[in-house]
Design a protein around this motif. Structure first.
Motif, PDB file in Angstrom:
ATOM      1  N   ILE A  26      66.924 -25.736  75.674  1.00 29.14           N
ATOM      2  CA  ILE A  26      67.752 -25.160  77.100  1.00 29.14           C
ATOM      3  C   ILE A  26      66.729 -25.705  78.046  1.00 29.14           C
ATOM      4  CG2 ILE A  26      68.350 -23.616  78.659  1.00 29.14           C
ATOM      5  CD1 ILE A  26      69.637 -22.196  76.323  1.00 29.14           C
ATOM      6  N   ILE A  27      65.370 -25.095  77.795  1.00 26.95           N
ATOM      7  CA  ILE A  27      64.300 -25.505  78.866  1.00 26.95           C
ATOM      8  C   ILE A  27      63.997 -26.945  78.949  1.00 26.95           C
ATOM      9  CG2 ILE A  27      61.942 -24.960  79.341  1.00 26.95           C
ATOM     10  CD1 ILE A  27      62.574 -22.135  78.814  1.00 26.95           C
ATOM     11  N   ILE A  28      64.099 -27.640  77.779  1.00 23.97           N
ATOM     12  CA  ILE A  28      63.640 -29.121  77.848  1.00 23.97           C
ATOM     13  C   ILE A  28      64.750 -29.951  78.662  1.00 23.97           C
ATOM     14  CG2 ILE A  28      63.726 -30.990  76.460  1.00 23.97           C
ATOM     15  CD1 ILE A  28      62.193 -29.510  74.402  1.00 23.97           C
ATOM     16  N   ILE A  29      66.080 -29.213  78.512  1.00 25.37           N
ATOM     17  CA  ILE A  29      67.109 -29.885  79.047  1.00 25.37           C
ATOM     18  C   ILE A  29      66.870 -29.692  80.719  1.00 25.37           C
ATOM     19  CG2 ILE A  29      69.841 -29.897  79.538  1.00 25.37           C
ATOM     20  CD1 ILE A  29      69.875 -29.193  76.586  1.00 25.37           C
ATOM     21  N   ILE A  30      66.717 -28.504  81.116  1.00 27.25           N
ATOM     22  CA  ILE A  30      66.593 -28.136  82.597  1.00 27.25           C
ATOM     23  C   ILE A  30      65.338 -29.022  83.177  1.00 27.25           C
ATOM     24  CG2 ILE A  30      65.751 -26.209  83.949  1.00 27.25           C
ATOM     25  CD1 ILE A  30      67.183 -24.449  82.481  1.00 27.25           C
ATOM     26  N   PHE A  31      64.230 -29.154  82.503  1.00 31.81           N
ATOM     27  CA  PHE A  31      63.216 -29.808  83.033  1.00 31.81           C
ATOM     28  C   PHE A  31      63.501 -31.252  83.102  1.00 31.81           C
ATOM     29  CE2 PHE A  31      60.539 -26.182  82.296  1.00 31.81           C
ATOM     30  CZ  PHE A  31      60.139 -25.829  83.541  1.00 31.81           C
ATOM     31  N   SER A  32      64.211 -31.929  82.051  1.00 31.29           N
ATOM     32  CA  SER A  32      64.434 -33.342  82.150  1.00 31.29           C
ATOM     33  C   SER A  32      65.343 -33.631  83.427  1.00 31.29           C
ATOM     34  CB  SER A  32      65.352 -33.787  80.900  1.00 31.29           C
ATOM     35  OG  SER A  32      65.024 -32.843  79.814  1.00 31.29           O
ATOM     36  N   LEU A  33      66.395 -32.762  83.703  1.00 30.70           N
ATOM     37  CA  LEU A  33      67.102 -32.980  84.741  1.00 30.70           C
ATOM     38  C   LEU A  33      66.322 -32.721  86.110  1.00 30.70           C
ATOM     39  CD1 LEU A  33      70.118 -30.834  83.759  1.00 30.70           C
ATOM     40  CD2 LEU A  33      70.011 -33.383  83.687  1.00 30.70           C
ATOM     41  N   LEU A  34      65.261 -31.941  86.155  1.00 29.74           N
ATOM     42  CA  LEU A  34      64.344 -31.805  87.232  1.00 29.74           C
ATOM     43  C   LEU A  34      63.444 -32.964  87.668  1.00 29.74           C
ATOM     44  CD1 LEU A  34      63.580 -27.873  87.337  1.00 29.74           C
ATOM     45  CD2 LEU A  34      65.146 -29.285  88.829  1.00 29.74           C
ATOM     46  N   SER A  35      62.744 -33.593  86.559  1.00 25.24           N
ATOM     47  CA  SER A  35      62.053 -34.448  86.646  1.00 25.24           C
ATOM     48  C   SER A  35      62.113 -35.708  85.765  1.00 25.24           C
ATOM     49  CB  SER A  35      60.744 -33.951  86.627  1.00 25.24           C
ATOM     50  OG  SER A  35      59.650 -35.019  86.495  1.00 25.24           O
ATOM     51  N   GLY A  36      62.181 -36.911  86.172  1.00 20.19           N
ATOM     52  CA  GLY A  36      62.396 -38.215  85.297  1.00 20.19           C
ATOM     53  C   GLY A  36      61.017 -38.280  84.427  1.00 20.19           C
ATOM     54  N   LYS A  37      60.094 -37.647  84.989  1.00 14.56           N
ATOM     55  CA  LYS A  37      58.997 -38.230  84.051  1.00 14.56           C
ATOM     56  C   LYS A  37      58.911 -36.990  82.729  1.00 14.56           C
ATOM     57  CE  LYS A  37      56.278 -39.191  88.198  1.00 14.56           C
ATOM     58  NZ  LYS A  37      55.727 -38.164  88.842  1.00 14.56           N
ATOM     59  N   PHE A  38      59.674 -36.103  82.791  1.00 13.38           N
ATOM     60  CA  PHE A  38      59.208 -34.969  81.769  1.00 13.38           C
ATOM     61  C   PHE A  38      59.681 -35.416  80.313  1.00 13.38           C
ATOM     62  CE2 PHE A  38      60.794 -31.361  79.500  1.00 13.38           C
ATOM     63  CZ  PHE A  38      59.657 -30.564  79.320  1.00 13.38           C
ATOM     64  N   LEU A  39      60.650 -36.212  80.281  1.00 10.13           N
ATOM     65  CA  LEU A  39      61.201 -36.787  78.834  1.00 10.13           C
ATOM     66  C   LEU A  39      60.463 -37.876  78.290  1.00 10.13           C
ATOM     67  CD1 LEU A  39      62.809 -34.856  77.025  1.00 10.13           C
ATOM     68  CD2 LEU A  39      64.797 -36.224  77.732  1.00 10.13           C
TER      69      LEU A  39
END
Ligand SMILES: Nc1ncnc2c1ncn2[C@@H]1O[C@H](COP(=O)(O)OP(=O)(O)OP(=O)(O)O)[C@@H](O)[C@H]1O
Ligand SMILES: [Mg+2]
Lengths: 323, 262
Positions: A26-39
């Motif tokens: 869930i947290i990975i999904i949230i952060f991927s949505l917040l920042s393109g550089k995350f994933l």
């Protein structure tokens, strides 16, 4: 069909890591949505590096917690071990030798923690709180509060511990994964692991069935401390220097990792793979918040929230499958 | 009743040689509390002894002193003709003494088969790496528990937390009887059991005797004790109070003795 689904569901709940794993996703999904550089691969390699140092500590802490004890001194040991290594290196001791001396010193610290707990019956929380302050004080006194840098040529060994290996991934990651596998197998598939669960779950019963409760606890205190020393050395391998305040708060983050991974504060229940996921989750949050542009202060607050939520979920799951 | 001082040296030596358990002048203290004071207790080979007494009389303490759970503060213990020095119940288990405890039977958060084999795990592998033989442990545990009447339990992986008091007790008793080689100690085995389950336990005791084992059974129920025991030892306030053979007494009288009225 409905029965099949229910069976699948109950099997799924029975996986001790299910809570932490879902949380991580869930947290990975949230952060991927917040920042393109995350994933990105680079970011995940970076996360894994931070995670490894905390995670190696968390594995030892989790192993000890399952036996029903705490070690709050791991953050200090995390700095003590490389400090010993750096000081020995300075006077010309080969790094390999310095490494083993440091781990031995970590083992001795763990041994004394355990011995005091067993002999006096004082809760390990208090004993290791004292140890945490004591060794941190020694560190600051010895170093004068300054970072000690290792200038030697002999860095091959340090690189093997914490240097880059491939694609920017660091050796510490390998140690982290290896430690997770080894500790997990020992815990779930050996006699000793069975005794660890019993000692933490009900020391009276363990004793009544012939298990040497104190011995198990002592061994786990030693292992926990050695893991903290090893983690400290991988950080030393990364920086080739050691700051005497390094590892502060790592004890609490390690406990948080174990607890997010499903370990019970009262002992007798927990998972090494869970602690692995817990540490990873903490690393993800740190990196994700930075990439999302949140001021770094948010990090702690966020971990606090995730910790409490995950304990609520883990407790519900545990009550359902283990009572 | 009969103290150690009242027998001759030869008689004492003979008893030590022939008896399975010979405990002499055993004293156990917990701080200021003297739980056992100069207690004598013996079990012959192939004998079932009912250990009786009121709450707090010292029954559990006596059997825990025998199996190494407690260290004695005085007195001597012989097992099978040899002076024992059990440092832990592990040593007692190694020589064939198994105990189903009143209060320390199971670890709640562990599975049925892990509980069953706790301290006696089955392993496989080579000299350097030994791993739990989980499949075998599940099989054996399921089989032995089915034998003792726990047929409703399908999942050996389930934690014992979900089981009823009777089922939990049955696991502890089943375990003791599975591993018990010479002496079976049952501390209030029927306390949480239904009538049918109680009969099962009493049958188990008789079967153990038929197999040649000795049994110590602790209970508050004089009728139960009378049904299976050859002899009765009654403790009161941590001291020997009575030692009666089955032929010399009956259940009604035992109740009076336990209550200290006789
Ligand atoms: N671990 C302990 N620490 C302190 N006191 C104890 C301990 N174990 C037993 N005692 C005390 O020793 C005495 C004998 O206790 P014990 O458990 O042997 O009695 P019991 O005959 O088994 O009683 P019950 O029928 O209630 O089980 C009691 O006064 C008890 O409070
Ligand atoms: Mg008792």
């Amino acid at each position: 069909m409905k029965g099949g689904i229910r069976l699948f569901y109950s099997r799924l709940l029975r996986v001790k890591e299910i809570g932490s794993l879902s949380g991580l996703l869930i947290i990975i999904i949230i952060f991927s949505l917040l920042s393109g550089k995350f994933l990105t691969r680079e970011n995940f390699i970076g996360i894994f590096t931070i995670t490894s140092e905390l995670g190696i500590i968390a594995i030892g802490v989790c192993f000890l917690m399952i036996a029903g004890e705490f070690d709050l001194s791991v953050g200090s040991v995390f700095a003590v071990a490389p400090m010993i290594g750096a000081l020995l290196g300075k006077i010309g001791v080969p790094m390999v030798g310095a490494f083993f001396v440091s781990l031995f010193a970590s083992a001795v610290i763990g041994y004394f923690n355990g011995l005091i707990v067993i002999k006096t019956g004082i809760p390990s929380f208090i004993v290791t709180l004292g140890a945490m302050m004591f060794y941190r004080g020694v560190l600051l006194a010895v170093s004068g509060g300054f970072t000690i840098t290792f200038m030697g040529e002999d860095t091959a060994f340090l690189d093997a511990l914490g240097g880059k290996i491939f694609m920017g991934m660091r050796a510490s990651g390998i140690w982290f994964i290896a430690a997770t596998i080894i500790f997990s197998i020992v815990l779930n598939n050996t006699k000793y692991g069975n005794h660890v669960f019993a000692v933490g779950g009900n020391p009276g019963t363990a004793k009544a069935l012939g298990i040497n409760v104190n011995r198990v606890k002592l061994i786990n205190f030693v292992l926990c401390s050695v893991m903290a020393g090893l983690a400290g050395f991988t950080m030393f391998g990364r920086f080739h220097s050691i700051d005497p305040t390094a590892g502060s708060l790592h004890e609490l983050e390690a406990i948080a990792s174990a607890v997010i991974g499903g370990a019970l504060l009262t002992g007798g229940y927990g998972s090494i793979v869970g602690a692995f996921i817990g540490a990873f989750l903490i690393g993800v949050m740190r990196s994700g918040l930075i990439l999302a542009g949140a001021p770094s202060y948010w990090y702690q607050g966020f971990i606090g929230v995730v910790l409490v939520i995950s304990v609520i979920i883990n407790t519900k799951i545990r009550k359902a499958v283990a009572g | 009743m009969t103290g150690a001082a009242s027998i001759t040296q030869e008689e004492r030596d003979k008893k030590i040689r022939e008896y399975l358990v010979y405990m002499e002048n055993v004293t156990v203290r917990f701080g200021k509390v003297v739980a056992l004071r100069d207690v004598n207790f013996s079990v012959k080979k192939n004998e079932v002894v009912g250990l009786l007494g009121d709450n707090g009389a010292g029954k559990s303490t006596l059997i825990k002193a025998l199996n190494g759970y407690h260290q004695v503060d005085g007195g001597e213990i012989y097992f099978n003709g040899e002076r024992t020095n059990f440092q832990s119940p592990r040593d007692a288990r190694d020589v064939g003494i198994e105990t189903a405890y009143q209060d320390l039977a199971l670890v709640n958060l562990m599975s049925i088969s892990r509980n069953f084999f706790l301290g006696r795990e089955l392993v496989m592998g080579n000299r350097f790496f030994k791993f739990l033989d989980k499949r075998k442990m599940d099989e054996v545990a399921a089989h032995s528990l089915a034998e003792v009447g726990l047929r409703n339990i399908r999942e050996m992986h389930e934690t014992v937390n979900f089981l009823s008091g009777g089922e939990r007790q049955a696991i502890a008793i089943g375990r003791a009887s599975y591993f018990g080689a010479k002496l079976l100690i049952l501390d209030e085995p029927t306390a949480a059991l239904s009538v049918a389950e109680t009969e099962w336990v009493l049958r188990l005791v008789s079967e153990a005797k038929e197999k040649g084992l000795s049994v110590i059974i602790i209970t508050h129920n004089a009728y139960e004790a009378y049904e299976v025991s050859d002899r009765f030892v009654v403790l009161q306030h941590g001291k020997n109070y009575a030692d009666l053979k089955r032929e010399e007494t009956n259940a009604k009288e035992l109740i009076e003795v336990i209550a200290g009225r006789k």
